[in-house]
Scaffold this motif. Structure first.
Motif, PDB file in Angstrom:
ATOM      1  N   PRO A 246       0.805  -1.239   0.014  1.00 28.04           N
ATOM      2  CA  PRO A 246      -0.113  -0.196  -0.024  1.00 28.04           C
ATOM      3  C   PRO A 246       0.876   1.385   0.069  1.00 28.04           C
ATOM      4  CG  PRO A 246      -0.327  -1.472   2.024  1.00 28.04           C
ATOM      5  CD  PRO A 246       0.481  -2.028   1.203  1.00 28.04           C
ATOM      6  N   ILE A 247       2.071   1.268   0.337  1.00 23.78           N
ATOM      7  CA  ILE A 247       3.018   2.238   0.263  1.00 23.78           C
ATOM      8  C   ILE A 247       3.068   2.893  -1.300  1.00 23.78           C
ATOM      9  CG2 ILE A 247       5.251   3.139   0.882  1.00 23.78           C
ATOM     10  CD1 ILE A 247       5.359   1.093   3.029  1.00 23.78           C
ATOM     11  N   GLY A 248       2.805   4.208  -1.481  1.00 21.61           N
ATOM     12  CA  GLY A 248       3.036   4.576  -2.706  1.00 21.61           C
ATOM     13  C   GLY A 248       4.316   4.519  -3.259  1.00 21.61           C
ATOM     14  N   ARG A 249       4.722   4.408  -4.572  1.00 25.03           N
ATOM     15  CA  ARG A 249       5.916   4.376  -5.051  1.00 25.03           C
ATOM     16  C   ARG A 249       6.349   5.826  -5.993  1.00 25.03           C
ATOM     17  NH1 ARG A 249       5.407   0.526  -2.364  1.00 25.03           N
ATOM     18  NH2 ARG A 249       5.787  -1.524  -2.704  1.00 25.03           N
ATOM     19  N   PRO A 250       7.443   6.136  -5.882  1.00 23.50           N
ATOM     20  CA  PRO A 250       7.922   7.207  -6.738  1.00 23.50           C
ATOM     21  C   PRO A 250       7.975   6.927  -8.144  1.00 23.50           C
ATOM     22  CG  PRO A 250       9.871   6.198  -5.414  1.00 23.50           C
ATOM     23  CD  PRO A 250       8.673   5.359  -4.847  1.00 23.50           C
ATOM     24  N   ASN A 251       7.785   8.271  -8.793  1.00 23.83           N
ATOM     25  CA  ASN A 251       7.797   7.930 -10.249  1.00 23.83           C
ATOM     26  C   ASN A 251       9.112   8.741 -11.069  1.00 23.83           C
ATOM     27  OD1 ASN A 251       6.923  10.583 -10.134  1.00 23.83           O
ATOM     28  ND2 ASN A 251       4.786  10.137 -11.065  1.00 23.83           N
ATOM     29  N   ASN A 252       9.873   8.960 -10.136  1.00 24.40           N
ATOM     30  CA  ASN A 252      10.966   9.745 -10.578  1.00 24.40           C
ATOM     31  C   ASN A 252      12.032   9.875  -9.248  1.00 24.40           C
ATOM     32  OD1 ASN A 252      10.730  12.599  -9.233  1.00 24.40           O
ATOM     33  ND2 ASN A 252       9.268  12.521 -10.447  1.00 24.40           N
ATOM     34  N   PRO A 253      13.455  10.350  -9.671  1.00 21.25           N
ATOM     35  CA  PRO A 253      14.203  10.116  -8.542  1.00 21.25           C
ATOM     36  C   PRO A 253      13.971  11.561  -7.381  1.00 21.25           C
ATOM     37  CG  PRO A 253      15.533  10.055 -10.607  1.00 21.25           C
ATOM     38  CD  PRO A 253      13.952  10.047 -10.779  1.00 21.25           C
TER      39      PRO A 253
ATOM     40  N   LYS B  84      12.388  12.551  -1.887  1.00 22.16           N
ATOM     41  CA  LYS B  84      11.473  13.381  -1.006  1.00 22.16           C
ATOM     42  C   LYS B  84      10.702  12.409  -0.252  1.00 22.16           C
ATOM     43  CE  LYS B  84       7.850  16.781  -1.074  1.00 22.16           C
ATOM     44  NZ  LYS B  84       6.841  17.473  -1.899  1.00 22.16           N
ATOM     45  N   MET B  85      10.443  11.140  -0.670  1.00 27.36           N
ATOM     46  CA  MET B  85       9.540  10.051   0.090  1.00 27.36           C
ATOM     47  C   MET B  85      10.595   9.424   1.039  1.00 27.36           C
ATOM     48  SD  MET B  85       7.384   8.682  -3.029  1.00 27.36           S
ATOM     49  CE  MET B  85       6.551   7.087  -2.060  1.00 27.36           C
ATOM     50  N   LEU B  86      11.652   9.396   0.922  1.00 27.54           N
ATOM     51  CA  LEU B  86      12.721   8.406   1.653  1.00 27.54           C
ATOM     52  C   LEU B  86      13.718   9.421   2.066  1.00 27.54           C
ATOM     53  CD1 LEU B  86      13.229   5.418   2.829  1.00 27.54           C
ATOM     54  CD2 LEU B  86      14.561   5.308   0.829  1.00 27.54           C
ATOM     55  N   LYS B  87      13.407  10.284   3.008  1.00 24.44           N
ATOM     56  CA  LYS B  87      14.274  11.371   3.689  1.00 24.44           C
ATOM     57  C   LYS B  87      14.675  10.708   4.894  1.00 24.44           C
ATOM     58  CE  LYS B  87      10.324  13.805   5.296  1.00 24.44           C
ATOM     59  NZ  LYS B  87       9.388  14.635   4.954  1.00 24.44           N
ATOM     60  N   TYR B  88      15.625  11.370   5.738  1.00 22.69           N
ATOM     61  CA  TYR B  88      16.104  11.119   6.757  1.00 22.69           C
ATOM     62  C   TYR B  88      15.474  11.924   7.888  1.00 22.69           C
ATOM     63  CZ  TYR B  88      19.122  11.113  11.099  1.00 22.69           C
ATOM     64  OH  TYR B  88      19.429  11.051  12.125  1.00 22.69           O
ATOM     65  N   PRO B  89      14.947  11.466   8.994  1.00 20.71           N
ATOM     66  CA  PRO B  89      14.917  10.065   9.306  1.00 20.71           C
ATOM     67  C   PRO B  89      14.093   9.303   8.303  1.00 20.71           C
ATOM     68  CG  PRO B  89      13.840  11.107  11.015  1.00 20.71           C
ATOM     69  CD  PRO B  89      14.200  12.160  10.145  1.00 20.71           C
ATOM     70  N   VAL B  90      14.327   7.862   8.316  1.00 24.16           N
ATOM     71  CA  VAL B  90      13.624   7.133   7.404  1.00 24.16           C
ATOM     72  C   VAL B  90      12.200   7.158   8.024  1.00 24.16           C
ATOM     73  CG1 VAL B  90      13.288   4.750   6.513  1.00 24.16           C
ATOM     74  CG2 VAL B  90      15.632   5.814   6.612  1.00 24.16           C
TER      75      VAL B  90
END
Length: 185
Positions: free
Chosen positions: A115-122, A127-133
């Motif tokens: 159910p977690i959204g997938r990015p469509n570009n780098p 932006k989606m996988l930023k620190y902290p995770v």
């Protein structure tokens, strides 16, 4: 570690793609038996090398298991891994603190990840996988992380955060960097 030839080196036993929990296909029992035979043969070979006094320069100081320890990120995968790895570490005279692991795409629970959204570009991925995770990404590796914690494998550090998924860790004066590339699987 000092060796008989008066040189100093650290020996790393690198294993990957163990896929504990994979019993798929039409010949599931045969495939499971093949993996069991292969891993048992590896353990037997390690016993012989450790027992051979002329091979003291070979004895591993660290075991690195990089990617796909399990098959589908299920607790049973890591239970089977631990059952095999416990006697291997005993043979080598090592502890779980001497083990370095990094997850792979088969260490993620895909049902939790779906159910977690997938990015469509780098840029979206950054932006989606930023620190902290974000916790949503950490939760997809829950069984893998639980195995690491239960086995007392020290966590990696990334900034102020600790996890078994990404970061750096020093083992016997070697800095290991875990770069988990399976976040969006």
């Amino acid at each position: 570690m000092a060796h008989s030839d008066n040189t100093s080196s650290t020996v790393i036993l690198h294993l990957t793609d163990l896929h504990f929990g994979w019993e798929g296909g039409t010949n599931a029992e045969t495939l499971k038996a093949q993996r069991t035979n292969c891993l048992n043969a590896l353990h037997t070979a390690l016993k012989k090398l450790v027992a051979d006094a002329s091979n003291t320069h070979w004895k591993p100081d660290i075991v690195a298991i990089t990617g796909d320890l399990g098959w589908k990120g299920a607790a049973a995968d890591y239970k089977a891994l631990k059952k095999w790895l416990d006697p291997v570490l005993k043979t080598l005279g090592l502890k779980y603190s001497d083990v370095v692991v990094c997850p792979g795409n088969h260490d993620i629970d895909r049902e939790t990840a779906e159910p977690i959204g997938r990015p469509n570009n780098p840029a979206a991925a950054d932006k989606m996988l930023k620190y902290p995770v974000p916790n949503s990404y950490l939760e997809t590796f829950a069984a893998y992380s639980a195995f690491c914690k239960a086995a007392k494998i020290p966590a990696y550090k990334l900034g102020a955060a600790s996890s078994h998924l990404v970061g750096t860790r020093v083992v016997k004066n070697i800095r290991f960097v875990a770069l988990n590339s399976a976040w969006y699987c």
